[in-house]
Design an enzyme around this catalytic site. Structure first.
Site, PDB file in Angstrom:
ATOM      1  N   GLU A 165      -2.910   0.029  -4.106  1.00 48.23           N
ATOM      2  CA  GLU A 165      -2.661  -1.248  -3.428  1.00 48.23           C
ATOM      3  C   GLU A 165      -2.453  -2.366  -4.443  1.00 48.23           C
ATOM      4  OE1 GLU A 165      -5.313  -2.240  -0.223  1.00 48.23           O
ATOM      5  OE2 GLU A 165      -5.908  -0.151  -0.011  1.00 48.23           O
ATOM      6  N   ASP A 192       0.873  -1.189   0.000  1.00 45.86           N
ATOM      7  CA  ASP A 192       0.000   0.000   0.000  1.00 45.86           C
ATOM      8  C   ASP A 192       0.908   1.237   0.000  1.00 45.86           C
ATOM      9  OD1 ASP A 192      -3.026   0.819   1.761  1.00 45.86           O
ATOM     10  OD2 ASP A 192      -1.628   2.220   0.849  1.00 45.86           O
ATOM     11  N   TYR A 248      -1.912  10.111  -2.902  1.00 47.15           N
ATOM     12  CA  TYR A 248      -2.047  11.334  -3.705  1.00 47.15           C
ATOM     13  C   TYR A 248      -1.080  12.409  -3.193  1.00 47.15           C
ATOM     14  CZ  TYR A 248      -6.568   9.594  -5.581  1.00 47.15           C
ATOM     15  OH  TYR A 248      -7.563   8.884  -6.196  1.00 47.15           O
ATOM     16  N   ARG A 306      -0.779  14.857   9.151  1.00 48.88           N
ATOM     17  CA  ARG A 306      -1.429  13.906  10.073  1.00 48.88           C
ATOM     18  C   ARG A 306      -0.982  14.136  11.523  1.00 48.88           C
ATOM     19  NH1 ARG A 306      -2.280   8.314   6.467  1.00 48.88           N
ATOM     20  NH2 ARG A 306      -2.673   9.470   4.549  1.00 48.88           N
TER      21      ARG A 306
END
Ligand code: TTP
Ligand code: MG
Length: 607
Positions: free
Chosen positions: A121, A28, A33, A65
């Site tokens: 993925e 993954d 993006y 994040r």
């Protein structure tokens, strides 16, 4: 599988058995993006970054994040918690798609089966590679790369622990190569099946990897807080489970199989049990071209026909770009709507599709194009399908419109179509590529959302209908499952013609030649072919003029056709008139039963 084992939560099965021969890696891409944007503009690396589609931050980099900016947050919320958030528009998916394809290409270099799941993925079945390496390596001392979910109590007798350690090394090499060649960091999950590989993957992120041994599968699954975390459990199944107080995966592990059987088919009940225990026997299926290419747009409400037309027109423009990139000629178009329905929990989509004339598309210098008139024609078809779905004499309220090309003309690269003989390149007319280059058929475990989202959140971005693992979160942003719907799955060609084969390089050349020659052969039509809204093919109205080739599609080389024996000509014409009996749709078994003296006898089943 013994039901008693199910009920006690035992993990014996073949689904599981006591042997765990496979080694599967799930990869993954980290904040996908956002990484693509940071590669395009390195200045974005050091700042908190959000990728915006309409009023949603669909992803954020890891810097953002840290502030709590999560995927699918409203832009307004994200800006509140991180006022310095830099936003880039991510509505044009082109660069993401390109990066996704490049990652897929890198993965292919390992010569293992690679199954693409959405844009960021992939599954890789490294079973064979692991076996090869286990012969040469000092297997007993092989070290695990990355994290291990839990230390094993005892070694599994089948030797899977060593194999999975080797697989973890391969995963590390794969991730390193993706980084070296593309500059993208990724996470990996390593397990003996797809389910565990996917679910364990995000345990340590970003830029890291985790391995889980089979004996900890059920234990790990029991930590998942929602049955919805299981990839093939969609919103409808979740709703049913929740209505029976089965909320966590542990609940699902513990519920009696008989209870599940009362609410689901027997097969489904057993499958749910297996999944809850971390058991999954679905194969990694090599990804080819998608079965359908589509786009959707969702919104608060649209109630005017003119607005619907505008929405479809915008979607069509974008869809044509995708189809051009794909290169295949579409022959079927599907229109999807979601009507507003406050009573229903799940969103409810309705679709209508019809065949379209291949003459709408032309190939110019090897590039698929649609003229202005062709686009208008497509819009007419779209609105006709729309009219079939909506009773315009009454008010309507839509929350989503979608468009997809769902079938493509068989081209010489890879199918058994007899028309491949007749394209305007005589030098290659008897050569078919038999590789299954389009096998994206849905596996029995569909990792996309099993049913459409129940979300009614509005003002969303267009969702690209690609096979994707992302379940809708706060937003209903994508409808991947549609692209893998079973009726869309064409069975791979199992035919061979004589012993003539080309390798892939040669095939590329042949492909080019054919495209060029086809381009040259396109003849103007006397009248535009009608678009047929019923199930009968319209493409067969795409006829060339004159001679004994009357009734043949325009791409057929008249000279070649004329040189065929009369009965063959008759047979081909009949086939073109009635495409449902087309050779391309005929199973190998039927082929064997072909009458003597028909073209079908030239085909022999591929063993
Ligand atoms: P994810 O893999 O879910 O997210 P990610 O790669 O951005 O972050 P992570 O490091 O957690 O893996 O999704 C891949 C891309 O898909 C993501 O970059 C943006 C897009 N996407 C949407 O457009 N809408 C969504 O709801 C989600 C979840 C993702
Ligand atoms: Mg990701």
């Amino acid at each position: 599988m013994d039901d008693r084992n199910m009920e006690t939560g035992s993990s014996a099965s073949n689904y599981g058995d006591n042997e765990h021969p496979k080694s599967i890696i799930h990869i993954d891409i980290d904040c996908f993006y956002a990484q693509v944007e940071m590669l395009r503009n390195p200045e974005l690396r050091s700042v908190p970054l959000g990728v915006q589609q309409k009023n949603i931050v669909v992803t954020s980099n890891y810097e953002a994040r840290k502030y709590g900016v999560q995927k699918c947050m409203l832009v307004t919320d994200a800006m509140k918690i991180c006022p310095s958030l830099k936003l880039v528009n991510g509505e044009d998916l082109h660069n993401y798609r390109t990066a996704s394809n490049k990652v897929f290409e890198v993965l292919q270099t390992w010569k293992c089966q690679v199954e693409k799941l959405g844009m960021d993925e992939n599954f890789i079945d490294v079973t064979k590679l692991v076996l090869e390496r286990s012969k040469s390596a000092d297997v007993k001392n092989v070290a695990l790369s990355g994290h291990l979910y839990k230390e094993p109590g005892i070694e599994c007798l089948c030797g899977c622990h060593i194999r999975l350690k080797i697989a973890s090394q391969i995963a590390n090499e794969i991730r390193q190569k993706i980084y070296d060649e593309l500059g993208l960091t990724t996470c990996a999950g390593v397990a003996h099946n797809k389910l565990l590989a996917k679910l364990i993957c995000p345990l340590h992120k970003p830029n890291d990897q985790t391995t889980i041994f089979p004996d900890h599968g059920a234990d790990f699954m029991s930590t998942l807080q929602s049955v919805r975390s299981i990839p093939s459990i969609g919103s409808k199944t979740t709703e049913t489970l929740i209505s029976h107080q089965i909320i966590t995966v542990k609940d699902l592990q513990e519920v009696a199989l008989e209870v599940l059987k009362k609410n689901f088919s027997s097969d489904m009940a057993v499958r749910l049990k297996h999944l809850s225990l971390g058991e999954d026997n679905t194969p990694v299926k090599q990804t080819g071209k998608p079965q359908s290419i589509g786009l959707e747009d969702s919104f608060k409400t649209v109630s005017l026909k003119s607005e619907v037309e505008d929405k479809f027109s915008a979607l069509l423009q974008r869809l044509l770009v995708l189809v051009r990139e794909d290169g295949r000629i579409p022959v079927s178009l599907r229109v999807t709507l979601r009507k507003k329905d406050a009573k229903r929990l799940s969103s409810h989509r309705e679709s209508r599709q019809c065949q379209i004339s291949s003459s709408i598309f032309t190939i110019s210098n090897g590039i698929l194009t649609v003229t202005e008139a062709g686009q208008q024609k497509l819009m007419t078809i779209i609105m006709r399908l729309f009219n079939k779905l909506i009773d315009l004499s009454k008010p309507f309220h839509l929350t989503l419109v979608g468009l997809a090309f769902t079938k493509f003309q068989e081209r010489m690269t890879g199918r058994s179509s007899i028309v491949n003989y007749l394209m305007n390149d005589i030098s290659v007319q008897s050569v078919l590529n038999l590789q299954n280059d389009c096998d994206t058929s849905a596996t029995s475990m569909d990792y996309s959302a099993a049913s459409p989202s129940s979300s009614t959140t509005t003002d969303l971005s267009d969702g690209e209908v690609e096979p994707s693992p992302k379940k809708p979160k706060k937003v209903n942003w994508i409808a991947k499952k549609r692209c893998l719907s079973k009726e869309d799955v064409a069975s791979p060609s199992k035919l061979k013609v004589g012993e003539l084969r080309l390798n892939s390089k040669e095939l590329e050349k042949v492909s080019e030649l054919r495209l060029n020659s086809r381009d040259r052969s396109l003849t103007p039509r006397a009248s535009p072919a009608k678009d047929n809204l019923s199930d009968t093919s319209d493409t067969m109205k795409d006829v060339a003029e004159g001679g004994n080739c009357e009734g043949c599609p325009s791409y057929v080389d008249k000279e070649v056709f004329s040189a065929l024996p009369g009965n063959m000509q008759q047979e081909l014409k009949a086939m073109w008139k009635n495409p449902s009996s087309s050779v391309t749709r005929t199973s190998p078994r039927t082929m064997n039963k072909a009458k003597p003296n028909t073209l079908l006898k030239y085909f022999v089943p591929h063993k």
